[in-house]
Write an enzyme that holds these catalytic residues in place. Sequence first.
Site, PDB file in Angstrom:
ATOM      1  N   THR A  46      48.132   6.483  38.721  1.00  0.00           N
ATOM      2  CA  THR A  46      47.717   7.601  39.226  1.00  0.00           C
ATOM      3  C   THR A  46      47.273   8.465  37.914  1.00  0.00           C
ATOM      4  OG1 THR A  46      50.112   8.417  39.476  1.00  0.00           O
ATOM      5  CG2 THR A  46      49.033   7.669  41.527  1.00  0.00           C
ATOM      6  N   LYS A  62      53.708   1.392  38.268  1.00  0.00           N
ATOM      7  CA  LYS A  62      53.050   2.685  37.996  1.00  0.00           C
ATOM      8  C   LYS A  62      54.004   3.891  37.967  1.00  0.00           C
ATOM      9  CE  LYS A  62      52.981   5.989  40.768  1.00  0.00           C
ATOM     10  NZ  LYS A  62      52.586   7.567  40.525  1.00  0.00           N
ATOM     11  N   THR A  70      59.729   8.136  39.911  1.00  0.00           N
ATOM     12  CA  THR A  70      58.533   7.854  40.948  1.00  0.00           C
ATOM     13  C   THR A  70      57.749   6.964  40.605  1.00  0.00           C
ATOM     14  OG1 THR A  70      58.337  10.343  41.312  1.00  0.00           O
ATOM     15  CG2 THR A  70      56.377   9.060  41.651  1.00  0.00           C
ATOM     16  N   GLU A 112      53.974  11.958  31.601  1.00  0.00           N
ATOM     17  CA  GLU A 112      52.994  12.912  31.660  1.00  0.00           C
ATOM     18  C   GLU A 112      53.352  13.970  30.673  1.00  0.00           C
ATOM     19  OE1 GLU A 112      53.269  14.535  35.552  1.00  0.00           O
ATOM     20  OE2 GLU A 112      51.691  12.870  36.329  1.00  0.00           O
ATOM     21  N   ASN A 158      50.731  19.306  35.132  1.00  0.00           N
ATOM     22  CA  ASN A 158      51.435  19.565  36.381  1.00  0.00           C
ATOM     23  C   ASN A 158      51.095  20.956  37.196  1.00  0.00           C
ATOM     24  OD1 ASN A 158      52.748  17.059  36.972  1.00  0.00           O
ATOM     25  ND2 ASN A 158      53.600  17.292  35.055  1.00  0.00           N
TER      26      ASN A 158
END
Lengths: 384, 384
Positions: free
Chosen positions: B147, B169, B180, B260, B379
């Site tokens: 993603t 992932k 996650t 991220e 985000n």
Amino acid sequence: MSVTAAQGFSAAGIAAGIKENGNPDLALVVNNGPRRAAAGVFTSNRVKAAPVLWSEQVLKGGEVSAVVLNSGGANACTGPQGFQDTHATAEKAAEVLQGHSAGEIAVASTGLIGILLPMDKLLPGIEKAAAALSEHGGEKAAIAIKTTDTVHKTAVAGGEGWTVGGMAKGAGMLAPGLATMLVVLTTDADIDAAGLDAALRDATRTTFDRVDSDGCMSTNDTVLLLASGASGIAPEQKEFAEAVRTVCDDLARQLIGDAEGASKDIRIEVVNAATEDDAVEVGRSIARNNLLKCAIHGEDPNWGRVLSAIGTTKAAFEPDALNVAINDVWVCRGGSVGEDRDLVDMRFREVRITADLAAGTESAVIWANDLTADYVHENSAYSS
Amino acid sequence: MSVTAAQGFSAAGIAAGIKENGNPDLALVVNNGPRRAAAGVFTSNRVKAAPVLWSEQVLKGGEVSAVVLNSGGANACTGPQGFQDTHATAEKAAEVLQGHSAGEIAVASTGLIGILLPMDKLLPGIEKAAAALSEHGGEKAAIAIKTTDTVHKTAVAGGEGWTVGGMAKGAGMLAPGLATMLVVLTTDADIDAAGLDAALRDATRTTFDRVDSDGCMSTNDTVLLLASGASGIAPEQKEFAEAVRTVCDDLARQLIGDAEGASKDIRIEVVNAATEDDAVEVGRSIARNNLLKCAIHGEDPNWGRVLSAIGTTKAAFEPDALNVAINDVWVCRGGSVGEDRDLVDMRFREVRITADLAAGTESAVIWANDLTADYVHENSAYSS
């Protein structure tokens, strides 16, 4: 306003030189009586700063004649020397103010953890502050306790002939078990220590304890309520408690409104919970979800992140019965897609999230902030 | 490498059109036997995505013949329609692969919560993926489940004549109760479902479950371990479990390394705890402290924030016995100032925090990331 709104109090705020930039950094609040009843609530962090350990002991006596507050250093994680410094601060105040013992002097500190206070500046500062004491000194005291606060914070409420005033500082490390903050409330109502304690605990439980700006609990949180009895009026406990709650709520909202780097104030209301504890647990979980906080910053009504936060709690609920509204648009119904998210208007600073657990009749409100690049910038360079 | 490193597996990764940008978004992993034993571990979030609810049921049978994974949509909080879509996905795969029932097909999804999947693209995509199945398709499958991941993640380990391979992932919403992430591990070792389950639970407990990038627990976390038995070799359970742990640890580290917006990987080791649970609780509390995460980003060895995080836990410790090292410099000793903080070199991506509770002999390692403006940017615009 501030701590001198109530009769029987004098205060001062001065620059002692603790802060290298020369800004005010020392406040003194004195209760001139006739009563000197007091109550206090402190951080539930198990790593407590020296002034918290000291003031907890002072409050056990139920009497406080003065409070010394400094910004520019938290005096936390400073070992035996830190505790001796707090003791010396109280001794100095007792000496300068005359007629009081150190055991009646509360001390509160705020600033960087792990640094000893410059006592060669702080102790002369107490003399300077005592010389500046005034019945109109409340504003200056509120200014002297600021750290990263952009504005000083004061509030007032009361009844027929009596007043509750207060000041607060706090902008970061704002989380439950008391937000990172120093708060001094004063009243001229004629209330004993037990009455003050009941009113204060009741008020903080639903105000300061429900502010969660960044999930970080301080080592120094202190909320004090001092009563001078100078009005000669003894209000009903219920009426008095409500005034204390009003002042606490006002100051708590000011803390959220001035939180470091924040661009949004988020009011999270959890409704139809099985218990109040469930409502608070869910509210806090939502308040602490970094991804949601980023989404709110981006004005993105990302209700999926609300549900994923609720799902981490132990509260009573069924996933397919959850409803979530953002600014009154029910974007999630029955645990799934609800009204069109494009209907949500998020342009304003205040954002309201309502989480309906459909599991009972209890509710709670938690206040939080968004997570911003400014928060990161401010807190990645704080101690350097 | 990846899921086709082990014998007996074929895989594919294709673009089904679920992602609007045309990137690969559908992966298929098939166990060609002779064995089809499987074990799975899923998110402990109580709000579970439809594919998690489905795959939990599939895994109860202890056999999985294929896994369909899609990026571009989490199929979480999508109500009865979402569950029907997962069911239809499994039915379609069973039909296309022939000789299997939908009850042996696991499904995993990742992407935005609260959006129904475009089944008109996903179902034809399964046919396309089945046509592309290859014993060398592991890399493409790993690419198709990305993603916000910047790189695809694969790992391999094994013993004499047998192999454990895997893909993962995950870049955001990385927190315990499983980060996650979607992970598929494969092995050609001849192990039954009970042996797989024991090895997988043991491995995830100390690898994926101890990754806490941003404190946010997903609705979709899924880790599957499939065994084909194609090597004909049945290794000792201990040796096999160690290989599974090695692959999980490798993938977990890759998740943290690609989190991220992160600029630092933070290895938090809690030592001398009274219990392992205490060590994990303290490690997580440090990992989730936003102020500390900002400080690490600013290369500021702010140990006071470590202590304030430890102080919020229920672990056994005395505040004045705590020691903290950052990159091996003991900046806090006995709960107070230790070695000079200027000795700490924080220029590199990996930062090591050691928290010594001085309360026992147990320890745990939690991996986390710093908090950056890039994380906020990424985000705050994710779903828009």
